[in-house]
Design an enzyme around this catalytic site. Structure first.
Site: not given
Ligand code: SIN
Length: 187
Positions: A24-28, A99
């Site tokens: 699950f990705g929520y940011g980049s 990460e």
């Molecule tokens: C994410 O995107 O899920 C983790 C945080 C990031 O790498 O920005």
């Protein structure tokens, strides 16, 4: 906890017996998929919200002048929409490196756009990591983001690309939009 989490993450889950794993990705990880995946779908997790409370020493800032990037904060009742990727287990070698600045892998259920619920992994930078910055006002966070930059580019690009990607998914995230509104003009 040291902020290089590569060795810790390798020991947290043994993925070698899996054919594939959901991430699950929520940011980049929403707007920069620099890894191979089998499929991807928008997805939701419950009980979390994204916040620009994590310091970035290696992507959007430097150890001397960290940027601000996202982590997830436990928020009962909230839903966080992101992007789920089905990947081969070996992709986590790349992801753990990407990460490594304070993020640990946690297991979470996620609801995919096709309504199926799958268990997968999510990277969260918890409060006890050495790079954690914590809350500040929208104006302070936006001013910080406006001036930071690192090897992956300007910190403001992380915010604007994420906001664009969420809008494209039809998601209005009040924290992200408030920060975008407060972002001083680029030089
Ligand atoms: C994410 O995107 O899920 C983790 C945080 C990031 O790498 O920005």
């Amino acid at each position: 906890m040291s902020h290089d989490t590569i060795a810790i993450n390798r020991q947290r889950q043994d993925l070698s017996q899996h054919e594939s794993v959901w991430l699950f990705g929520y940011g980049s990880l929403i707007f920069k998929a620099d890894f191979p995946y089998i499929q991807r779908q928008p997805a939701k997790i419950v009980g979390w919200s994204r916040r620009f409370w994590q310091g970035s020493h290696d992507h959007r800032g430097t150890p001397e002048a960290p940027g601000r990037v996202l982590t997830l904060i436990e928020t009962p009742g909230e839903r966080c929409t992101g992007m789920a990727y089905e990947v081969k287990p070996e992709v986590f070698e790349h992801l753990d490196h990407r990460e490594k600045n304070g993020y640990l892998r946690f297991t979470t259920p996620m609801t995919l756009a096709d309504a199926s619920v799958v268990d997968g992994l999510v990277y969260i930078a918890t409060e006890d990591n050495a790079a954690f910055l914590g809350p500040a006002s929208d104006a302070e966070i936006a001013a910080h983001i406006a001036k930071a930059k690192g090897p992956s580019g300007p910190n403001r690009e992380y915010l604007t690309k994420l906001s664009d990607a969420l809008r494209a998914l039809g998601v209005h995230d009040p924290h992200i939009e408030a920060l975008r509104d407060h972002l001083p003009k680029a030089d």
